[in-house]
Design an enzyme around this catalytic site. Structure first.
Site, PDB file in Angstrom:
ATOM      1  N   ASP A  22      44.031  36.867  40.633  1.00 47.52           N
ATOM      2  CA  ASP A  22      44.720  37.909  41.381  1.00 47.52           C
ATOM      3  C   ASP A  22      45.287  38.884  40.368  1.00 47.52           C
ATOM      4  O   ASP A  22      45.170  38.675  39.166  1.00 47.52           O
ATOM      5  CB  ASP A  22      45.832  37.325  42.260  1.00 47.52           C
ATOM      6  CG  ASP A  22      46.859  36.547  41.439  1.00 47.52           C
ATOM      7  OD1 ASP A  22      47.721  37.214  40.831  1.00 47.52           O
ATOM      8  OD2 ASP A  22      46.782  35.314  41.397  1.00 47.52           O
ATOM      9  N   GLU A  71      41.379  23.424  39.262  1.00 38.66           N
ATOM     10  CA  GLU A  71      41.109  23.932  37.921  1.00 38.66           C
ATOM     11  C   GLU A  71      40.399  22.905  37.053  1.00 38.66           C
ATOM     12  O   GLU A  71      39.727  23.252  36.085  1.00 38.66           O
ATOM     13  CB  GLU A  71      42.418  24.361  37.264  1.00 38.66           C
ATOM     14  CG  GLU A  71      43.099  25.515  37.984  1.00 38.66           C
ATOM     15  CD  GLU A  71      44.489  25.802  37.440  1.00 38.66           C
ATOM     16  OE1 GLU A  71      44.887  26.989  37.458  1.00 38.66           O
ATOM     17  OE2 GLU A  71      45.187  24.856  37.021  1.00 38.66           O
TER      18      GLU A  71
END
Length: 254
Positions: free
Chosen positions: A222, A15
């Site tokens: 997701d 990230e």
């Protein structure tokens, strides 16, 4: 606050990779490496917190105490809650709420504000909302921004991710259950995403002062359902890159 030192937090190395090259001066505190750098021309301190509320809270306290950061930005991935959203969409949090702190009664679980004591008359309504002025600045900074279509390899078609503003939930749970996803949707109407750090970062920052802005930028890797463990691993690097594009646009106005 836009001229203050910005603290940039991400839970995972994937990230942070598009936010900082880690080339600046590094200081290790409490086992966490903090390093100086810039994002979109703004002076910043970066840290990889590790996943979960405790990790996020410890890193935040050090950002505020040791490095005197007076504005914070989280950037990373999250599971989607709102069925209208899709993989790759970006959610900018307008409110950060912890969904797993509360009272477990026979009638069900009641979520309350972390640290509050309803029996003493404390305000127990959960959440750390952003100010309207900050949300307006963030919206203005993203006006006209269009993200590139998702790569074919992602497997969801060449859809173009959208930008959304709304509540983000936090808990020490990786949601891998359609049942839990639906329960969270019902309990927190309007919540768009769920992750594991933002609500704790907001809680710690509030102790330092209500005027410290906290901006939470999350790309949906997701849909927080039964296949989350499969989607997350496959899409994490792509989702992190999309989130970083938005983070660079927002950093100068936080």
């Amino acid at each position: 606050m836009a001229n203050s030192l910005l603290g940039v937090l991400s839970a995972l190395p994937e990230e942070l990779v598009h936010l900082s090259d880690r080339s600046g001066e590094q200081t290790v505190v409490g086992g966490l490496p903090f390093w100086r750098g810039q994002i979109a021309g703004r002076d910043a301190v970066f840290v990889e917190t590790g996943p979960g509320k405790v990790n996020g809270g410890v890193a935040t306290a050090l950002m505020l105490d040791r490095f005197d950061c007076r504005a914070l930005m989280l950037c990373g991935v999250a599971g989607g809650l709102d069925p209208a959203l899709g993989v790759g969409d970006i959610v900018i949090g307008t409110n950060n709420l912890q969904h797993d702190y509360g009272i477990d009664r026979e009638s069900g679980f009641v979520t309350i504000q972390p640290g509050s004591r309803p029996s003493l008359g404390d305000d127990w309504a959960p959440g750390y909302p952003l100010s309207e002025a900050l949300v307006t600045r963030l919206r203005d900074a993203l006006a006209g921004v269009e993200l590139e279509p998702l790569p074919e390899a992602v497997g969801v078609g060449r859809r173009r991710p959208g930008l959304h503003f709304g509540p983000i939930l936090t808990g020490d749970i990786f949601v891998n259950s359609g049942t839990t996803r639906r329960r969270l949707q019902e309990r927190f109407a309007g919540a768009m995403a769920v992750e594991m750090e933002g609500g704790a970062v907001a809680q710690i920052a509030r102790r330092w002062g209500a005027d410290i802005p906290i901006v939470n930028v999350r790309c949906l890797s997701d849909l927080a359902g039964s296949d989350s463990h499969l989607d997350f691993r496959a899409f994490l690097p792509v989702a992190a890159r999309y989130a970083s594009v938005v983070a660079h646009r927002l950093a100068p106005v936080i």
